[in-house]
Design a protein around this motif. Structure first.
Motif, PDB file in Angstrom:
ATOM      1  N   PHE A   1       0.832  -1.194   0.000  1.00  0.00           N
ATOM      2  CA  PHE A   1       0.000   0.000   0.000  1.00  0.00           C
ATOM      3  C   PHE A   1       0.869   1.247   0.000  1.00  0.00           C
ATOM      4  CE2 PHE A   1      -2.566  -3.298   1.859  1.00  0.00           C
ATOM      5  CZ  PHE A   1      -3.833  -3.079   1.342  1.00  0.00           C
ATOM      6  N   GLY A   2       0.399   2.277  -0.694  1.00  0.00           N
ATOM      7  CA  GLY A   2       1.065   3.571  -0.698  1.00  0.00           C
ATOM      8  C   GLY A   2       0.027   4.663  -0.514  1.00  0.00           C
ATOM      9  N   PHE A   3       0.461   5.797   0.011  1.00  0.00           N
ATOM     10  CA  PHE A   3      -0.469   6.875   0.333  1.00  0.00           C
ATOM     11  C   PHE A   3       0.036   8.191  -0.233  1.00  0.00           C
ATOM     12  CE2 PHE A   3      -0.411   3.641   3.567  1.00  0.00           C
ATOM     13  CZ  PHE A   3      -1.731   3.242   3.581  1.00  0.00           C
ATOM     14  N   ILE A   4      -0.869   8.962  -0.819  1.00  0.00           N
ATOM     15  CA  ILE A   4      -0.561  10.286  -1.329  1.00  0.00           C
ATOM     16  C   ILE A   4      -1.489  11.263  -0.616  1.00  0.00           C
ATOM     17  CG2 ILE A   4      -0.513  11.795  -3.337  1.00  0.00           C
ATOM     18  CD1 ILE A   4      -0.188   9.239  -5.053  1.00  0.00           C
ATOM     19  N   ILE A   5      -0.896  12.126   0.205  1.00  0.00           N
ATOM     20  CA  ILE A   5      -1.674  13.113   0.935  1.00  0.00           C
ATOM     21  C   ILE A   5      -1.040  14.472   0.653  1.00  0.00           C
ATOM     22  CG2 ILE A   5      -2.437  13.943   3.183  1.00  0.00           C
ATOM     23  CD1 ILE A   5      -1.722  10.353   2.923  1.00  0.00           C
ATOM     24  N   SER A   6      -1.680  15.285  -0.193  1.00  0.00           N
ATOM     25  CA  SER A   6      -1.101  16.566  -0.599  1.00  0.00           C
ATOM     26  C   SER A   6      -1.383  17.650   0.437  1.00  0.00           C
ATOM     27  CB  SER A   6      -1.651  16.991  -1.953  1.00  0.00           C
ATOM     28  OG  SER A   6      -2.979  17.444  -1.814  1.00  0.00           O
ATOM     29  N   LYS A   7      -0.755  18.790   0.249  1.00  0.00           N
ATOM     30  CA  LYS A   7      -0.950  19.917   1.160  1.00  0.00           C
ATOM     31  C   LYS A   7      -2.349  20.501   1.075  1.00  0.00           C
ATOM     32  CE  LYS A   7       3.809  21.331   1.724  1.00  0.00           C
ATOM     33  NZ  LYS A   7       4.784  22.434   1.629  1.00  0.00           N
TER      34      LYS A   7
END
Length: 114
Positions: free
Chosen positions: A44-50
């Protein structure tokens, strides 16, 4: 919490899953899934932007998503890579709402039982 063998760590892996994988969108997250066919555990990978919020909010969302994925790990098929991109609405979402969104998408994409 997800141990290191269950996490995507390389940028090239993220790009591959996002560009070539199947996608399912929800109100709080967008889930991309790619089945590689390798005999290894799901990652699993996560992308959480500003855009989601401050560092405190982003880290809270990331921890909640990691906990949701740790619970779903046993139900996801071997050799599957999953990238979850948090949308700005995830900043105010509860754990239950994030869990419902992720599990719905995993069920739709990987035929995972809820």
């Amino acid at each position: 919490m997800l141990a290191r063998p269950f996490r995507l760590t390389r940028g090239s892996d993220y790009r591959l899953v996002v560009r070539r994988g199947s996608r399912c969108g929800g109100a709080k997250v967008v889930t991309s899934l790619l089945t590689t066919g390798e005999s290894r555990a799901a990652r699993f990978g996560f992308i959480i932007s500003k855009q989601v919020g401050t560092a405190v909010v982003r880290n809270t969302v990331r921890r909640r998503l990691k906990a949701v994925c740790a619970e779903a790990l046993a139900r996801v098929p071997e050799g599957t890579d999953v990238v979850i991109r948090a949308l700005p609405a995830s900043a105010t979402a509860t754990y239950a709402e994030l869990s419902a969104d992720v599990n719905r998408c995993l069920g739709r994409l990987a035929k995972v039982p809820s």
